[in-house]
Design a protein around this motif. Structure first.
Motif: not given
Length: 383
Positions: A11-19, A50-54
């Motif tokens: 959360p807040p970035d949940v879009y599927g069952g795994a989340g 939280r981590h973001r891609s390079w």
């Protein structure tokens, strides 16, 4: 016990069952272990990194960007005694961090890349990388958690080198305090749905896995008095997006009361839509368990679903809903099952009530968390 929980969605970035799974598992685990969540995104909160891609990989294949996030996570996990990753997006982070810091790694498999070949359409060559990442993490894990008995069989079938003793079943759960019948109808009215007419409801992403095109072809033949409500977004590819739109437009031309809600709705609105649906439909062609079916059952709604994966472990055929075989007659079978529920409100009510009882009695998140924490302890004792 210091545990690092690794996930793409949180959360807040949940879009599927795994989340959804990770969100509620983390909530319950926090009272049982010293928990730190590592996920995708920007910033840091209490207990969440939280981590973001390079940035050098901006615009690169999604699989490469995922691997960069995994390395960022692995570097940040020093001091954790046990790592628990969810999905291939975080599995390699757990594997690398386990090697780097000398701690055990647990994988929860929510789906399996070898059983989702349509993802090549989405990831291109990245699908080979996602498969490699998943295999590497799963085969080396100290323990693998399957979210259903059927999923356990799939894991062992896809990865025969894996010791069966390391694969444990811990079902997905449901918060029946949040997901419960809601008598309000304001969300229905806001979206133009007539609360006096029955409606069929679908909630899920626009993907091959979720079987939405099958559903759109099936509903052409159901009771014309029923409305059809599709809470469907996040298409995997432009191709599946175009197919969905064309089918939706074709259905809309042949029957009234077809609604498409293309964005993620607040949980309160989803609960209300679930509560008032005459029937919830899950036409997935692949589904390790299907949390959304539990959500519908917890709201007292009968379910029509595919007889695939772990769905039969959730939906009792004839008891809490109806199951449909995924074969040549799948779409016809979906239409017949939906009409059967729509045409017998008394039976639908009984199935909905039974679904609520089953969800409350067998799938609480507190029990899921206790079983998960017990597995952690077992692994650490044997380490």
């Amino acid at each position: 016990m210091r545990v690092g929980l690794l996930t793409r969605e949180y959360p807040p970035d949940v879009y599927g069952g795994a989340g959804v799974h990770v969100e509620f598992l983390a909530r319950e685990l926090a009272s049982l272990v010293d928990l730190e969540v590592h996920c995708w995104g920007e910033g840091r909160g209490v207990g969440v990194v939280r981590h973001r891609s390079w940035s050098a990989l901006d615009g690169a294949n999604d699989a490469l960007r995922t691997l960069s996030v995994d390395l960022s996570m692995a570097a940040a996990l020093q001091g954790r005694e046990l790592l628990h990753s969810h999905t291939w997006y975080a599995g390699l982070a757990g594997h690398v961090a386990g090697l780097l810091h000398g701690v055990p790694h647990v994988v929860t498999a929510h789906s399996l890349e070898p059983l989702r070949p349509w993802k090549a359409e989405q990831l291109g060559g990245g699908y080979a990388l996602s498969g490699w990442a998943e295999r590497t993490a799963v085969e080396a894990a100290d323990a693998v958690i399957a979210v259903s008995g059927a999923m356990r069989e799939d894991i062992l079938g896809c990865y025969p080198a894996l010791d069966p003793a390391r694969v444990h079943v811990v079902h997905n759960g449901i918060d029946t305090r949040l997901y419960r019948p809601d008598p309000g109808t304001d969300a229905l009215l806001r979206h133009g749905i007539d609360p006096t007419r029955p409606y069929v409801l679908f909630v899920g992403r626009i993907t091959r896995q979720k079987g939405v095109p099958h559903l759109l072809r099936a509903v052409r033949d159901i009771d014309p008095g029923a409305q059809v409500v599709l809470c469907a977004g996040a298409p995997d590819t432009p191709g599946i997006d175009r197919e969905f739109r064309e089918l939706f437009e074709a259905v809309s031309r042949t029957r009234a009361g077809v609604f498409w809600i293309p964005r993620m709705l607040p949980r309160t609105e989803i609960v209300q839509l679930l509560s008032h649906a005459a029937v919830f439909v899950c036409p997935s062609v692949y589904e390790p368990l299907g949390i959304v079916n539990l959500e519908a059952m917890a709201c007292g709604t009968p379910v029509v679903a595919s007889r695939v994966g772990g769905i039969p472990e959730v939906v009792a055929d004839g008891g809490t809903g109806l199951l449909v075989d995924v074969d040549e007659g799948f779409e016809e079978g979906l239409a017949r099952a939906l009409d059967s529920v729509l045409g017998d409100p008394a039976a639908a009510r009984r199935m909905g009530e039974a679904g609520r009882v089953r969800a409350v009695g067998e799938f609480g998140w507190d029990a899921v968390a206790r079983r998960t924490a017990a597995l952690y302890e077992e692994i650490l004792k044997g380490a």
